[in-house]
Design a protein around this motif. Structure first.
Motif, PDB file in Angstrom:
ATOM      1  N   LEU A 253      -7.479  -4.359  -6.136  1.00 38.20           N
ATOM      2  CA  LEU A 253      -8.195  -3.537  -5.162  1.00 38.20           C
ATOM      3  C   LEU A 253      -8.811  -4.386  -4.057  1.00 38.20           C
ATOM      4  O   LEU A 253      -8.847  -3.970  -2.889  1.00 38.20           O
TER       5      LEU A 253
ATOM      6  N   HIS B  62      -9.373   8.109  -1.123  1.00 39.41           N
ATOM      7  CA  HIS B  62      -8.898   6.776  -0.719  1.00 39.41           C
ATOM      8  C   HIS B  62      -9.394   5.670  -1.653  1.00 39.41           C
ATOM      9  O   HIS B  62      -9.718   4.565  -1.247  1.00 39.41           O
ATOM     10  N   ILE B  63      -9.442   6.005  -2.929  1.00 41.59           N
ATOM     11  CA  ILE B  63      -9.825   5.045  -3.961  1.00 41.59           C
ATOM     12  C   ILE B  63      -8.580   4.750  -4.792  1.00 41.59           C
ATOM     13  O   ILE B  63      -7.856   5.667  -5.181  1.00 41.59           O
ATOM     14  N   GLY B  64      -8.323   3.466  -5.059  1.00 38.22           N
ATOM     15  CA  GLY B  64      -7.150   3.079  -5.831  1.00 38.22           C
ATOM     16  C   GLY B  64      -7.062   3.835  -7.140  1.00 38.22           C
ATOM     17  O   GLY B  64      -8.037   3.944  -7.874  1.00 38.22           O
ATOM     18  N   GLU B  65      -5.844   4.358  -7.409  1.00 33.15           N
ATOM     19  CA  GLU B  65      -5.688   5.193  -8.592  1.00 33.15           C
ATOM     20  C   GLU B  65      -4.566   4.715  -9.508  1.00 33.15           C
ATOM     21  O   GLU B  65      -4.721   4.697 -10.715  1.00 33.15           O
TER      22      GLU B  65
ATOM     23  N   ASP C 288       0.867  -1.179   0.000  1.00 37.31           N
ATOM     24  CA  ASP C 288       0.000   0.000   0.000  1.00 37.31           C
ATOM     25  C   ASP C 288       0.900   1.223   0.000  1.00 37.31           C
ATOM     26  O   ASP C 288       1.560   1.516   0.995  1.00 37.31           O
TER      27      ASP C 288
ATOM     28  N   LYS D 226      -3.489   5.626  -3.772  1.00 42.74           N
ATOM     29  CA  LYS D 226      -4.895   6.013  -3.767  1.00 42.74           C
ATOM     30  C   LYS D 226      -5.016   7.520  -3.937  1.00 42.74           C
ATOM     31  O   LYS D 226      -4.090   8.260  -3.641  1.00 42.74           O
ATOM     32  N   ASN D 227      -6.175   7.950  -4.363  1.00 44.54           N
ATOM     33  CA  ASN D 227      -6.427   9.377  -4.511  1.00 44.54           C
ATOM     34  C   ASN D 227      -6.901   9.963  -3.172  1.00 44.54           C
ATOM     35  O   ASN D 227      -6.931   9.257  -2.157  1.00 44.54           O
TER      36      ASN D 227
END
Length: 115
Positions: free
Chosen positions: A93, A66-69, A30, A62-63
């Motif tokens: 994800l 907190h979303i995978g980017e 992460d 993550k952005n």
């Protein structure tokens, strides 16, 4: 205070000292370039000293929501998650989400036992 890269280094070193356990082919961390770089440096050290097989490392950033980017590769290149196949994106994800859930539950369990 907290030192994210030092904690990652310690966790990976502890894991790699268990040569009786099978080594992974891929480590997903992460974080971005800093986390991937620290993992790669530990793996290089263990490869030299312990004949470790080749293990790939990627990081998931993550952005602000907190979303995978993005995926960060060992060589510093980044790939937007939107550009990889949906099934691979979902797998990564889900792995990240499950690892996060596991860590939070472990922390809460330890915290409850000290009260």
């Amino acid at each position: 205070g907290s030192n994210d890269t030092a904690m990652i280094r310690e966790i990976l070193e502890r894991r790699l000292r268990h040569s009786e356990w099978p080594y992974p082919n891929l480590i997903v961390v992460d974080g971005g370039r800093g986390q991937v770089n620290i993992m790669t440096s530990v793996l290089k050290l263990f490869t030299i000293n312990h004949s470790l097989p080749t293990i790939s490392v990627i990081g998931i950033t993550k952005n602000a929501r907190h979303i995978g980017e993005r995926i960060t590769l060992y060589n510093g290149h980044e790939i937007k998650l939107d550009l990889i196949p949906e099934s691979v994106k979902n797998l990564l994800l889900n792995i990240d989400s499950e690892a996060h859930r596991f860590a939070i539950n472990y922390y809460r369990k330890r915290h409850r036992s000290t009260i």
